[in-house]
Design a protein around this motif. Sequence first.
Motif, PDB file in Angstrom:
ATOM      1  N   CYS A  45      -4.740   0.209   3.018  1.00 36.39           N
ATOM      2  CA  CYS A  45      -4.927   1.641   2.382  1.00 36.39           C
ATOM      3  C   CYS A  45      -3.669   2.151   2.597  1.00 36.39           C
ATOM      4  O   CYS A  45      -2.733   1.680   3.280  1.00 36.39           O
ATOM      5  CB  CYS A  45      -6.174   2.380   3.296  1.00 36.39           C
ATOM      6  SG  CYS A  45      -5.527   2.989   4.794  1.00 36.39           S
ATOM      7  N   SER A  46      -3.620   3.452   1.571  1.00 37.10           N
ATOM      8  CA  SER A  46      -2.577   4.553   1.680  1.00 37.10           C
ATOM      9  C   SER A  46      -2.967   5.676   2.310  1.00 37.10           C
ATOM     10  O   SER A  46      -3.578   6.312   1.310  1.00 37.10           O
ATOM     11  CB  SER A  46      -1.891   4.172   0.332  1.00 37.10           C
ATOM     12  OG  SER A  46      -0.699   5.520   0.517  1.00 37.10           O
ATOM     13  N   ALA A  48       0.861  -1.378  -0.094  1.00 37.53           N
ATOM     14  CA  ALA A  48      -0.087   0.180  -0.124  1.00 37.53           C
ATOM     15  C   ALA A  48       0.710   1.284   0.148  1.00 37.53           C
ATOM     16  O   ALA A  48       0.323   2.269  -0.806  1.00 37.53           O
ATOM     17  CB  ALA A  48      -0.785   0.064   1.149  1.00 37.53           C
ATOM     18  N   ALA A  49       1.957   1.364   0.839  1.00 41.38           N
ATOM     19  CA  ALA A  49       2.780   2.273   0.862  1.00 41.38           C
ATOM     20  C   ALA A  49       3.471   2.761  -0.375  1.00 41.38           C
ATOM     21  O   ALA A  49       3.895   3.817  -0.694  1.00 41.38           O
ATOM     22  CB  ALA A  49       3.888   2.227   1.897  1.00 41.38           C
ATOM     23  N   GLY A  59       0.256   1.770  -3.684  1.00 43.27           N
ATOM     24  CA  GLY A  59      -1.150   1.993  -3.523  1.00 43.27           C
ATOM     25  C   GLY A  59      -2.037   0.609  -2.927  1.00 43.27           C
ATOM     26  O   GLY A  59      -1.530  -0.465  -3.398  1.00 43.27           O
ATOM     27  N   GLN A  88       5.909   3.704   7.103  1.00 38.80           N
ATOM     28  CA  GLN A  88       6.047   5.188   6.492  1.00 38.80           C
ATOM     29  C   GLN A  88       7.475   5.035   6.108  1.00 38.80           C
ATOM     30  O   GLN A  88       8.382   4.721   6.926  1.00 38.80           O
ATOM     31  CB  GLN A  88       5.885   6.292   7.793  1.00 38.80           C
ATOM     32  CG  GLN A  88       5.992   7.734   6.997  1.00 38.80           C
ATOM     33  CD  GLN A  88       5.894   8.965   7.882  1.00 38.80           C
ATOM     34  OE1 GLN A  88       5.098   8.596   8.912  1.00 38.80           O
ATOM     35  NE2 GLN A  88       6.275   9.973   7.664  1.00 38.80           N
ATOM     36  N   ARG A 140       1.457  -0.434  10.335  1.00 37.52           N
ATOM     37  CA  ARG A 140       1.449   0.722   9.618  1.00 37.52           C
ATOM     38  C   ARG A 140       3.202   1.075   9.370  1.00 37.52           C
ATOM     39  O   ARG A 140       3.792   1.127  10.107  1.00 37.52           O
ATOM     40  CB  ARG A 140       1.052   2.008  10.485  1.00 37.52           C
ATOM     41  CG  ARG A 140       0.983   3.339   9.736  1.00 37.52           C
ATOM     42  CD  ARG A 140       0.499   4.474  10.541  1.00 37.52           C
ATOM     43  NE  ARG A 140       0.222   5.876   9.987  1.00 37.52           N
ATOM     44  CZ  ARG A 140       1.316   6.550   9.643  1.00 37.52           C
ATOM     45  NH1 ARG A 140       2.267   6.291  10.012  1.00 37.52           N
ATOM     46  NH2 ARG A 140       0.774   7.853   8.928  1.00 37.52           N
ATOM     47  N   GLY A 173       1.685   3.225   4.428  1.00 37.93           N
ATOM     48  CA  GLY A 173       0.844   2.080   4.250  1.00 37.93           C
ATOM     49  C   GLY A 173       0.257   1.450   5.506  1.00 37.93           C
ATOM     50  O   GLY A 173       0.897   1.446   6.326  1.00 37.93           O
TER      51      GLY A 173
END
Length: 357
Positions: free
Chosen positions: A261-262, A72-73, A76, A284, A282, A268
């Motif tokens: 999700c992003s 996701a990060a 997407g 980053q 999560r 992400g």
Amino acid sequence: MTAASMVDAGTLHMRVRLGPQGLEALDVRNERPAAMGALEGRTAAEVLARVPRLFSLCGVAQAAAARAALEAATVGAGAARAGDEIGVVAETAQEHLWRLMLDWPALLALPEALRSHWRARFITLHRQLATLHEDACGEVSAMLSAAVDDVATPLLDAIGDNTDPPLPGFQPVPLLPALDAHACSQRLALGPGFERQPALDGQPHETGALARHADDDAVQAHLQRGERIRARVAARLADLAECAQALAAPPPTQRRRIDACSPGAGVGLASVASARGLLIHRVQFGDGDRYATPHVARYCIVAPTEWNFHPDGAFMREARAAAHCGTASLRHRLRALALALDPCVAVRWTIEETQHA
């Protein structure tokens, strides 16, 4: 993977002092090392290689969460990989079977003949789930459904009021609602320290099978009678039955166990409905100026244990509510409550008994 290659997962240390009137002191120390130090500053490939070494329990769910958050990060959020979805379902079934067919029968001292029979069935099912092939899903699904039917009544009947007494006036922590990745991003303050003491709307919540299945008729009946430990066992049985259904046919989108999700560029977030409850990863990434390949600037993992064994969470609040049970009953109840909430790490007990003049 050898034991030597695993990173120490830590323990949940329960320090209990019992006296003639019951529970005098209770301290729960979560001694699991934070994962962020092992993952920050790493590339995505390095994170994926390290995550299975950090978590000896729910390793499939942890790896799936890491993969979904990283994807996701970087590219997407998209649909969870089918293999990861089935892997999480199979692992969830394995974990539930372990508790229902091995740990609970031992704690409740069920007849040895029954325990031996269940142990043999568990070994067969565990192996089949560990080597699951798509063409065998239907057969394994039927075997899981049969296991649910066979263990439900003996287990729930064996948990009596000494183990699971109604607690008049008891106010439980709220059950954690279903949160997809977007809801986690919007509703949870995933900043520094959150992973140690997570909260929603300023208060701890309970996650796990009970939160997922509190509306099931059998679970609701136990809750209405104040039988919270039995309600959690019934919810675990319901979740195992749901795993059987998921193996028989792909679950509808709203019942899938992995979401991502992003929330922003290079960020992400993945939420996974694991065996023990909501698991969040999560990630980053940094701005990439220092490296040719992006490296993780911050990595946050929120595991179910941190919700359920929060200092004012489900375990602590319920244990204190039953503080005046007899010493022997309280010993047994505390162990049953911990097993029902099922931490992600080993539990170490230190129980002291005092005699007052």
